[in-house]
Scaffold this motif. Structure first.
Motif, PDB file in Angstrom:
ATOM      1  N   GLN A  35      35.070  11.544 -18.351  1.00 23.50           N
ATOM      2  CA  GLN A  35      35.699  12.298 -19.438  1.00 23.50           C
ATOM      3  C   GLN A  35      35.918  11.287 -20.554  1.00 23.50           C
ATOM      4  N   VAL A  36      35.159  11.407 -21.605  1.00 24.05           N
ATOM      5  CA  VAL A  36      35.196  10.366 -22.641  1.00 24.05           C
ATOM      6  C   VAL A  36      35.298  10.993 -24.031  1.00 24.05           C
ATOM      7  N   ILE A  37      36.037  10.305 -24.896  1.00 29.65           N
ATOM      8  CA  ILE A  37      36.074  10.682 -26.311  1.00 29.65           C
ATOM      9  C   ILE A  37      35.593   9.472 -27.103  1.00 29.65           C
ATOM     10  N   VAL A  38      34.591   9.690 -27.939  1.00 23.97           N
ATOM     11  CA  VAL A  38      34.119   8.636 -28.843  1.00 23.97           C
ATOM     12  C   VAL A  38      34.448   9.091 -30.265  1.00 23.97           C
ATOM     13  N   ALA A  39      35.252   8.296 -30.954  1.00 24.97           N
ATOM     14  CA  ALA A  39      35.600   8.627 -32.341  1.00 24.97           C
ATOM     15  C   ALA A  39      34.867   7.672 -33.267  1.00 24.97           C
ATOM     16  N   ILE A  40      34.178   8.237 -34.230  1.00 31.78           N
ATOM     17  CA  ILE A  40      33.475   7.410 -35.224  1.00 31.78           C
ATOM     18  C   ILE A  40      34.176   7.625 -36.556  1.00 31.78           C
ATOM     19  N   HIS A  41      34.852   6.601 -37.000  1.00 30.90           N
ATOM     20  CA  HIS A  41      35.638   6.744 -38.224  1.00 30.90           C
ATOM     21  C   HIS A  41      34.767   6.611 -39.462  1.00 30.90           C
ATOM     22  N   SER A  42      33.902   5.590 -39.449  1.00 29.02           N
ATOM     23  CA  SER A  42      33.075   5.363 -40.638  1.00 29.02           C
ATOM     24  C   SER A  42      31.797   4.625 -40.257  1.00 29.02           C
ATOM     25  N   THR A  43      30.697   5.004 -40.909  1.00 27.01           N
ATOM     26  CA  THR A  43      29.452   4.234 -40.759  1.00 27.01           C
ATOM     27  C   THR A  43      28.971   3.759 -42.135  1.00 27.01           C
ATOM     28  N   VAL A  44      29.922   3.653 -43.062  1.00 28.05           N
ATOM     29  CA  VAL A  44      29.572   3.239 -44.422  1.00 28.05           C
ATOM     30  C   VAL A  44      28.962   1.834 -44.430  1.00 28.05           C
ATOM     31  N   ALA A  71      39.816   3.667 -33.777  1.00 27.08           N
ATOM     32  CA  ALA A  71      38.543   3.697 -34.517  1.00 27.08           C
ATOM     33  C   ALA A  71      38.760   3.374 -35.991  1.00 27.08           C
ATOM     34  N   ARG A  72      39.821   3.916 -36.542  1.00 26.36           N
ATOM     35  CA  ARG A  72      40.139   3.612 -37.945  1.00 26.36           C
ATOM     36  C   ARG A  72      40.389   2.107 -38.098  1.00 26.36           C
ATOM     37  N   GLY A  73      41.125   1.532 -37.148  1.00 25.30           N
ATOM     38  CA  GLY A  73      41.407   0.096 -37.196  1.00 25.30           C
ATOM     39  C   GLY A  73      40.124  -0.724 -37.193  1.00 25.30           C
ATOM     40  N   MET A  74      39.118  -0.255 -36.435  1.00 26.80           N
ATOM     41  CA  MET A  74      37.850  -0.996 -36.385  1.00 26.80           C
ATOM     42  C   MET A  74      37.132  -0.956 -37.737  1.00 26.80           C
ATOM     43  N   SER A  75      37.165   0.213 -38.410  1.00 27.85           N
ATOM     44  CA  SER A  75      36.543   0.302 -39.751  1.00 27.85           C
ATOM     45  C   SER A  75      37.204  -0.689 -40.698  1.00 27.85           C
ATOM     46  N   TYR A  76      38.532  -0.723 -40.648  1.00 27.88           N
ATOM     47  CA  TYR A  76      39.277  -1.575 -41.573  1.00 27.88           C
ATOM     48  C   TYR A  76      39.099  -3.052 -41.221  1.00 27.88           C
ATOM     49  N   LYS A  77      38.990  -3.325 -39.920  1.00 30.01           N
ATOM     50  CA  LYS A  77      38.792  -4.717 -39.483  1.00 30.01           C
ATOM     51  C   LYS A  77      37.448  -5.241 -40.008  1.00 30.01           C
ATOM     52  N   ALA A  78      36.402  -4.424 -39.854  1.00 27.69           N
ATOM     53  CA  ALA A  78      35.074  -4.842 -40.328  1.00 27.69           C
ATOM     54  C   ALA A  78      35.083  -4.983 -41.848  1.00 27.69           C
ATOM     55  N   GLY A  87      33.378   1.641 -38.069  1.00 30.39           N
ATOM     56  CA  GLY A  87      34.467   1.632 -37.090  1.00 30.39           C
ATOM     57  C   GLY A  87      34.374   2.798 -36.134  1.00 30.39           C
ATOM     58  N   GLY A  88      34.480   2.488 -34.852  1.00 27.85           N
ATOM     59  CA  GLY A  88      34.492   3.535 -33.834  1.00 27.85           C
ATOM     60  C   GLY A  88      35.212   3.030 -32.609  1.00 27.85           C
ATOM     61  N   LYS A  89      35.473   3.896 -31.699  1.00 23.78           N
ATOM     62  CA  LYS A  89      36.134   3.502 -30.453  1.00 23.78           C
ATOM     63  C   LYS A  89      35.833   4.564 -29.404  1.00 23.78           C
TER      64      LYS A  89
END
Ligand code: NAD
Length: 365
Positions: A35-44, A71-78, A87-89
């Motif tokens: 049971q998995v959720i993958v969230a993709i915040h941004s691929t800009v 996921a949002r944190g990953m977009s901002y980190k990059a 950013g995704g998770k």
């Protein structure tokens, strides 16, 4: 794969609209217990890259909230580090008992492959290099595989090294000193990152207190670093120079704010502020906060440096100057450090907005 039956669809749309999100993928495979959720915040900036958590969640909604914020944190980190990743998770909702971990990871690998490179998965709490090796049998969109596969391995020592540089920058800015010797650092969570951080701090003469729910991890820190153990319920009220959250998110909240007796909050945990305005409250209380997704970017920098053939040690060292710049801007603009970090990341993201999401094949790491 079908939609998980215990997720209320309204919650999904309401929650993913709050941040807002590019895509949320849900996978459910009864046979493998996936049971998995993958969230993709941004691929800009590039394909979304982020860890996969395998944890017990109190509800599907709690898992969704976690993955969206991460996921949002990953977009901002990059973006903050000017890296070409989005950013995704991923979060896998841990079953009460995993019957066959290999089968679970195979199913997860197949699910990642079905996303056609929009998302690259990595290690996070509850997953390790062995899991990534299994996933790599099913998809090339995976990092943190083991040495056996010439992968990047566990990023935690690099993350810890970045946190160390962040602590040094915060000490320089707030306490006007270069040395950590004699300073009291309280680490909440001495797992993969916290343990390495404790080691680096001990080597530099810091006085350590540690807190964890894992007794073995605590004993190791007592034996190796002469660390003092603090009970979890006493952490926030314990006086220290630096409080380093390296366990879980949401720990800066109304309750902990009332208790905190520290000069600096600087640790690896993601989503430390339960709400953004706690950054401002920390500032008003005279506590310097090193924004989580900036100070914990050593692991992502490792992947980026290997991808681009750049000097990792230098990239991690640079976090020191990046944080000093951020602290200076925060004072100059009289705004919380988390707000300044968001502004810097958003500015970079806005400069790189493009019409088509970037999806590219990558070599396996
Ligand atoms: P981990 O699971 O290895 O370690 C977490 C530790 O916290 C464990 O020892 C656990 O027992 C402890 N813990 C759990 N609840 C606790 C509580 N209430 N009080 C005290 N201790 C508690 O995870 P990690 O890889 O070390 O990551 C730690 C944090 O840093 C996570 O939030 C993770 O998302 C973030 N982070 C990690 C990396 C990385 O490279 N591993 C990179 C960026 C961010």
């Amino acid at each position: 794969m079908s939609i998980n039956s215990n997720l209320r669809v309204n919650d999904l749309f309401q929650q993913s609209a709050t941040l807002p999100f590019s895509r949320v993928h849900i996978g459910n495979d009864t046979k493998s217990q996936l049971q998995v959720i993958v969230a993709i915040h941004s691929t800009v900036l590039g394909p979304a890259l982020g860890g996969c958590r395998l944890l017990n969640y109190s509800s599907t909604s709690a898992a969704l909230t976690d993955v969206l914020h991460l996921a949002r944190g990953m977009s901002y980190k990059a973006a903050f580090n000017h890296l070409s990743y989005g950013g995704g998770k991923a979060v896998i909702l841990a079953p009460a008992k995993i019957v066959d971990r290999h089968a679970l990871m195979v199913a997860y690998g197949d699910f990642i492959e079905s996303l056609n490179g929009q998302f690259i998965t990595a290690i996070d709490s509850g997953t390790g290099t062995e899991d990534m090796d299994i996933i790599a049998q099913r998809t090339s969109h995976v990092v943190c595989t083991s040495n056996k596969l010439a992968g990047t391995g566990n990023p935690s020592p690099h993350t810890a090294r970045g946190v160390l540089r962040g602590i040094q920058a915060a000490v320089k800015y707030a306490l006007k000193q270069d040395q950590l010797e004699g300073l009291h650092v309280l680490i909440q969570g001495v797992g993969h990152v916290g343990y390495h951080l404790a080691r680096y701090l001990h080597e530099r003469g810091a006085k350590l207190s540690v807190s964890d729910i894992n007794q073995q991890a605590l004993h190791q820190c007592q034996d190796e670093f002469a660390a003092t153990v603090i009970a979890p319920e006493e952490v926030y009220a314990t006086e220290c120079d630096i409080f380093s959250p390296c366990a879980r998110g949401q720990i800066i909240n109304a309750d902990s704010m009332r208790q905190l007796k520290t000069k600096i909050v600087a640790g690896a945990a993601n989503n430390q502020l339960s709400e953004g305005h706690f950054g401002d409250l920390l500032r008003k209380k005279g506590i310097l906060y090193a924004p989580d997704y900036v100070i914990n970017s050593g692991g992502l920098l490792q992947i980026a440096c290997i991808d681009n053939g750049e000097d990792l040690a230098q990239a991690i060292d640079n976090l020191y100057d990046k944080l000093l710049t951020l602290f200076e801007r925060s004072d100059k603009q009289d705004q919380a450090t988390n707000i300044i970090a968001d502004q810097m990341a958003e500015q970079y993201l806005n400069q790189h907005q493009c019409d088509e999401p970037i999806v590219r094949r990558r070599k396996q790491l």
